[in-house]
Enzyme design. Sequence first.
Site, mmCIF file in Angstrom:
data_model
loop_
_atom_site.group_PDB
_atom_site.id
_atom_site.type_symbol
_atom_site.label_atom_id
_atom_site.label_comp_id
_atom_site.label_asym_id
_atom_site.label_seq_id
_atom_site.Cartn_x
_atom_site.Cartn_y
_atom_site.Cartn_z
ATOM 1 C CD GLU A 33 -2.875 1.256 2.309
ATOM 2 O OE1 GLU A 33 -3.781 2.101 2.244
ATOM 3 O OE2 GLU A 33 -2.832 0.384 3.183
ATOM 4 C CB CYS A 223 -6.964 3.400 3.602
ATOM 5 S SG CYS A 223 -7.414 2.679 5.189
ATOM 6 C CG ASN A 342 -9.145 -2.182 2.321
ATOM 7 O OD1 ASN A 342 -8.407 -3.098 2.655
ATOM 8 N ND2 ASN A 342 -9.143 -1.010 2.956
ATOM 9 C CD GLU A 343 -9.254 -2.138 7.014
ATOM 10 O OE1 GLU A 343 -8.314 -2.691 7.594
ATOM 11 O OE2 GLU A 343 -9.480 -0.905 7.095
#
Length: 795
Positions: A33, A223, A342-343
């Site tokens: 990331e 994120c 994602n999450e």
Amino acid sequence: MMAMQSSAQVNINVDVYNKGVVMSPNLYGIFYEDINHAADGGLYAELVRNRSFEDSNTEAVAWNSVGGATMKLVKTGLLNKAQAQALEVGFAGNGKASGINNDGYWGINAVQGRTYKLSFWAKGNLDGKLNVCLGNDKKVVAVTEISDIVTGNWKKYNAEFTCQENQPNSRLWITSEGKGNVVFDVVSLFPPTFNNRENGLRPDLASMLLALHPKFLRFPGGCFVEGQESSENAFHWERTIGPIEERNGHKNVNWGYRTSDGLGFHEYLQMAEDFGAKPLYVVNVGIWHGGFTPLKKIQPWIDEALNALEYANGPVTSKYGALRAKNGHPEPFNIEYLEIGNENNQPEQKNLSDKYYERFKLFKKAILAKYPKMHLIGDVAAWGTDDPRWNNPEKVELVDEHYYRSPAWFARNFNKYDSYPRDGQGIYVGEYAVTQGFGVNGSLDAALGEAIYMMGMEKNSDVVKMASYAPIFANLNDLKWRPDMIQFNSSNVFGTPSYYVQKVMADNVGTRVLNVTMNDPYTKNLMARTVAPEVSKFGFATWGTKASFSFDSFSSENASQISVDAAKPMLEIKGDWKSDGNIVSQTSDKEGCIDIVNADIKSNQYTVKAKARKDGGAEGFILVFNYVDKDNYSWINFGGWGNTQHGLEQVVNGSKMQLATKHGSVKTGKWYDITLKQNGDSIKCWLDNELVFDTKLQQNTALGVFSTASYDEKTGDVIVKVVNTTAEANQTNINLGNYNAKSAKLISLSSLKGTNENSIDNPTNVYPMERSLSPADGIVSLEIPAYSLSIVRIK
């Protein structure tokens, strides 16, 4: 010999002949990331910062004028639609060199004998040549000349030059003794890259990833996939391919800087191929930090995912497969794994979630219709629980669990997956790391906690199919998140103990799990040790907010009564504290403000009563206790995390560890009664009449010896892994029955203290070592050092 005689005897019995479940062949990969300047200024080898002059609308970040030259951002007559700004430079022409220079990413590393490739676009009129060089204010170490800057149209210029000396903190200089105005854009400088790829990777950082032999590469986040503030700040793959001058770049709002997207979708796929890793692409499901696309309107996000897959997997006769071929890779990259979101599967919508299961189902249907063999990964709750589950009848092959916890949490969860159902979906532990109680850069204690958890995953690899540590990279000049397993500046790099745990564990997985029984008489009573200090102080704190406090009373059977008057003056650690009678107030918006009562409590059995009031700001107020020094204390945060929850946390050696949380908030202007009752490690706390916490303090590290074993069908080796988190070495016998052990090799990662770390100045303070062992009669005898991971490969 003295150490061996004084240590306890540990027996590890390995059942070599009754081989257990097959070890997952995809167990360990890497998760990438763009955080902490992991891409620009990190793995992406570009040396010029703000090369397209897009980092700010008002100033040319990282660029400086020299010798009387002028600079201004221009927004018309641009190179193409992808570029929003360029830089016009007015060269002074006063007989001396004038122009611009670029700081790079906290310095450009000029290395003797290394050839650098320069390119830029320019238009304008200059009476003279451009001198381009690397150097500092005192010395030039590489130089080249560029002529013919006389054109009204954009033209690309290319040059190469070789450094004559080392200079780790150089700048790129573009100067001229002539006079004129030139508009520049996309000024780029590359050193030699990993595998000599165009627009490639920084070799030393890429080589450290290659050394992990990753089975897969999960990208591009995190994120970073979702973005923040707007969908425009999400990762859109189609904007990150092709020539660098045609890439828009975007705001990496989540981590506080703009990214050039020079490391784009194609480069991620190429990286995976160069590492021999399977690409695992994470797609956005129409959710970003701060908002989402309504479920009925998410088709464009599904189309974007399908187009990405066509670029990666489609034939050259397809639209996006042809584009891949045009970009230099006719053969498909063959994405096999895709994570949907994602999450994004939290219980509450405000926590980056909106109808996740419905979104998953729509993506799944569309993707499998075109790519029926695609392995799909779904999200489960990524925080707020230690037991995330897929709570929907829609079938999913793998779910992604995330854990950022303390060393003790990871060790206590050694057996977490023993009880998972064997007939459900598989587990991908996509992000895990010790982020509480890790020291500064990342300690050996933290790495050993992770190693124990990894051993637990291995012995349950019929359930845990894949795992990846997170995050990988951190530029030491811009740390947004700690710790990270590879840390660097412009010229140097080091791996933390966690990096070396990842490496030696991945190098020694085996193919079949072996059953282990262990007799360890030494560590049975270690966990009974009291955590709470015998002598401490207490006080108050705030975090990004203003609050007032009033001390009521202190009582203990083993310590004298403490009064406010006797306790003064307070020990102001940080903040703007003011006193008015019995009320003390913190009046700034600073984070981590602490005020400590200047009196020792010579007991860990007592009751404290106080009053607190939130006066303004985003959060509430904090009661501090067990305060020994600024790096060791506990506190209860009321209305923390944006006034959404209460939390009990310990700070150990400067690193914070979260013990318990509870949803809750506090009102501005209201006085609250706080009661804290401590009995050794037992903590009870009330806010007014509500019991908020009834829990215990915990050791940062779970003390003990942990072991697992596996068999490698390719080599015939038995692999035994042992972690010792205690301060004592243990004399250990690995018993193999009548297995014919011919020789053995020990790989050991240890240090004198569990708190020891690596650093840029001491990169191998904690480093794996190897030596030979001599088995006898089916037994391998060795000493397991204190604070160690030991891997024994037995022929």
